[in-house]
Write an enzyme that holds these catalytic residues in place. Structure first.
Site, mmCIF file in Angstrom:
data_model
loop_
_atom_site.group_PDB
_atom_site.id
_atom_site.type_symbol
_atom_site.label_atom_id
_atom_site.label_comp_id
_atom_site.label_asym_id
_atom_site.label_seq_id
_atom_site.Cartn_x
_atom_site.Cartn_y
_atom_site.Cartn_z
ATOM 1 N N GLN A 125 0.828 -1.216 0.000
ATOM 2 C CA GLN A 125 0.000 0.000 0.000
ATOM 3 C C GLN A 125 0.861 1.264 0.000
ATOM 4 O OE1 GLN A 125 -3.086 0.423 -0.572
ATOM 5 N NE2 GLN A 125 -3.555 -1.752 -0.698
ATOM 6 N N SER A 126 2.014 1.192 -0.603
ATOM 7 C CA SER A 126 2.937 2.328 -0.613
ATOM 8 C C SER A 126 2.325 3.561 -1.286
ATOM 9 C CB SER A 126 4.213 1.918 -1.357
ATOM 10 O OG SER A 126 5.002 3.055 -1.637
ATOM 11 N N ASN A 127 2.286 4.655 -0.561
ATOM 12 C CA ASN A 127 1.851 5.935 -1.137
ATOM 13 C C ASN A 127 2.901 6.453 -2.111
ATOM 14 O OD1 ASN A 127 -0.554 6.274 0.604
ATOM 15 N ND2 ASN A 127 0.989 6.372 2.235
#
Ligand SMILES: *Cc1c(COP(=O)(O)O)cnc(C)c1O
Length: 325
Positions: free
Chosen positions: A69-71
């Site tokens: 879920q890396s921004n």
């Protein structure tokens, strides 16, 4: 002097005063969660510098990595589309995950996604990035590797510059922030603010709230970032490690893991302030800040006008839906 950068983010971001701070300290929020819909969050400020460097080096492929879920990965994927660059994302996952949150957006943006097992991610990530870059070069696509969170010398320029933006905004707002607080994930955001503050003679206290590791770890990371940054901005002064203030105790169960108390804090914040925090970064950090203000922690006892940088993370909230009660 900072190197040239691209203009991608919706900048400057606004500063708002919170309505219900936990103590008599005035608490302001810098809305870096509003740097853009696709670019939302702090990473685009770093990417403006990192991607400018990639273009100067005539690369046509960007390789970066992060959690599922890396921004940072999502902002990179969006910027690559805009710039006509190929984007390869190495995301940490042991299984074929469900398309949700940032990962869903990465795939909508057409990024080439490869999964890296938890074990490889912890032990061999740099080598894997290097190998993918080598492969790309062989196929005629010179590649530029951006490390986790773009927290390297060039990425640090993003929040070095943001510090100047804050100082400008102080004039129009008629407020001087004695303290700036920010979440610490890979360290580049904190480091940029800290180095800019040093070059101004340390008029502010920069407080970091680590959520992936402890203060001792980040003291080393920040010192290493200064070595890299000072080669890029050769006019920067030697920063004093004694000006690093890191508030330990809020990393909780570990990266991207939450407790019911943390989820409850995010929900209560939405109801009292009308603002979304995220469970992975800003929710943990803001909760730490609230607790520390309430208990008059020595690090914050002199704070009268405190600016918290909201570094984004909204899309990471959706895959956590089942943890809200
Ligand atoms: C990456 C990230 C951070 C941490 O910033 P670093 O520069 O990696 O320390 C904080 N908040 C959000 C929402 C992020 O995505």
């Amino acid at each position: 002097m900072l190197p040239d950068k691209l203009q991608l983010g919706n900048l400057p971001t606004k500063i708002e005063k919170l309505m219900h701070p936990p103590s008599d300290c005035a608490l302001y929020l810098k809305r870096d969660d509003q740097t853009g819909t696709e670019y939302a969050g702090n990473k685009i400020r770093k990417l403006e510098y990192a991607l400018a460097e990639a273009l100067r080096q005539k690369k046509d492929t960007i390789i970066t990595c992060g959690g599922l879920q890396s921004n940072h990965a999502r902002a990179t994927a969006a910027a690559c589309v805009r710039l006509g660059l190929r984007c390869i994302l190495l995301l940490k996952s042991d299984e074929q995950p469900e398309k949700d949150g940032n990962y869903l957006l990465d795939s909508l943006l057409g990024a080439e996604i490869r999964f890296v097992s938890g074990e490889d991610y912890s032990n061999r990530l740099e080598a894997i990035c290097g190998k993918v870059a080598e492969e790309s070069e062989k196929q005629g696509h010179p590649a530029y590797v951006i490390p986790i969170g773009a927290s390297n010398g060039i990425g640090t320029c993003g929040y070095y510059e943001a510090y100047g933006e804050i100082v400008e905004q102080e004039k129009t707002l008629g407020v001087t922030f004695d303290t700036i607080a920010v979440t610490v994930g890979s360290g580049g955001t904190y480091a940029g603010l800290c180095f800019a503050n040093a070059d101004c003679g340390n008029p502010k206290k920069i407080v970091g709230i680590p959520i992936t590791d402890n203060a001792a770890h980040f003291e080393r990371v920040i010192a290493a970032l200064w070595e890299e940054f000072s080669k890029i901005n050769t006019e920067t002064r030697a920063f004093d490690p004694n000006t690093v203030h890191l508030l330990d105790g809020y990393a909780g169960r570990g990266y991207a893991l939450n407790t019911p108390e943390e989820m409850d804090f995010v929900a209560r914040f939405a109801r009292t302030e009308g603002i979304f925090l995220d469970p992975v970064y800003t929710g943990k950090a803001m909760r730490g800040l609230y607790k520390s203000l309430l208990t008059k922690h020595p690090m914050l006892k002199d704070a009268k006008n405190l600016l918290f940088i909201h570094t984004g993370g909204l899309y990471g909230l959706f895959p956590k839906r089942s943890e809200f009660t």
